[in-house]
Design an enzyme around this catalytic site. Sequence first.
Site, mmCIF file in Angstrom:
data_model
loop_
_atom_site.group_PDB
_atom_site.id
_atom_site.type_symbol
_atom_site.label_atom_id
_atom_site.label_comp_id
_atom_site.label_asym_id
_atom_site.label_seq_id
_atom_site.Cartn_x
_atom_site.Cartn_y
_atom_site.Cartn_z
ATOM 1 N N VAL A 29 80.968 22.824 72.200
ATOM 2 C CA VAL A 29 79.646 22.503 71.646
ATOM 3 C C VAL A 29 79.126 23.683 70.824
ATOM 4 C CG1 VAL A 29 77.224 22.034 72.227
ATOM 5 C CG2 VAL A 29 79.035 20.805 73.410
ATOM 6 N N SER B 97 67.832 15.924 66.308
ATOM 7 C CA SER B 97 67.649 16.770 67.484
ATOM 8 C C SER B 97 68.922 16.846 68.309
ATOM 9 C CB SER B 97 66.510 16.230 68.330
ATOM 10 O OG SER B 97 66.769 14.875 68.636
ATOM 11 N N SER B 98 70.008 16.265 67.787
ATOM 12 C CA SER B 98 71.237 16.226 68.552
ATOM 13 C C SER B 98 71.973 17.571 68.509
ATOM 14 C CB SER B 98 72.127 15.123 67.981
ATOM 15 O OG SER B 98 73.465 15.463 68.116
ATOM 16 N N CYS B 99 72.704 17.877 69.605
ATOM 17 C CA CYS B 99 73.487 19.122 69.639
ATOM 18 C C CYS B 99 74.929 18.894 69.211
ATOM 19 C CB CYS B 99 73.482 19.730 71.032
ATOM 20 S SG CYS B 99 71.926 20.515 71.414
ATOM 21 N N VAL B 100 75.301 17.654 69.017
ATOM 22 C CA VAL B 100 76.656 17.391 68.524
ATOM 23 C C VAL B 100 76.541 16.708 67.183
ATOM 24 C CG1 VAL B 100 77.980 17.493 70.635
ATOM 25 C CG2 VAL B 100 76.787 15.418 70.076
#
Lengths: 167, 100
Positions: A29, B97-100
Amino acid sequence: MTEKKDTQVKKVAIVCAKASIEDVYAALVMANGAVMEGMEAKLFFTFFGLDAITKKYMNKLHTATVGNPGMRMPGGLPFPTLLGAIPGVEAGVSAMMRNTMDKLDIPPVDEFLDMITAGGGEIYACKLAMDMFKLEKEDLSDHVSSVLTIGDFYAIAGGEGSQIIFT
Amino acid sequence: MAQKTIAGVNLEVSDEGYLADQTQWTEEIAKEIAKEENIELTEKHFEIIKFIRENESGLTIRKVGKSGIVDIKGFYDLFPGGPLKISTKIAGINKPSSCV
């Protein structure tokens, strides 16, 4: 008065030395997040972390159900360590975890490596650990650029605004 | 929040340049914002912009890669330097706002 001066992170070199789902995904990530932000990312796998880039194991990673104080039952009750020791429980819990992540659009490991390299990120394996585990380059995912010594790793990790992160 | 005139329209934008009111978005505004990002918009860009405007909720790079319009590498090539944050800014939607 000292003036505060922030240097933007421009490059990250991330080291992953463990094979559990949470350790590997933290590294993935972070690397993917870096390329998404337009930063350079190098991802270096060593020791048990090599599982994440070994074709045979990469999509079957586990999380520990024994010795993991953060592990809880669905509903939040503590997860008894003895239950975690029963054969099959760790595999089941790990499958559940992978399933939950898939629903959040977090891809399986091979697809995640696809995404990182598509964005210009680079994946490396540690030579010493490869020798220890008797692995050959052919055993690794095609996304791995090369096998590096620690000296090689430092050589590619430098530059202004660069950070080395050990997950 | 700041005021900014883009393509002759006075707009309210966030500190990072995202439109406050998505309904004010036009293709002309998109072209102007793209220019600031050093991108000349093509048909392909607009196909992607249409897709992300229609799929704003839970938008990720992975979803764009599976849209059938472009693969992930192509997405990076079209919006260099951070495809998701740049394309959403051009598309006039919220910063993802996604982390991926």
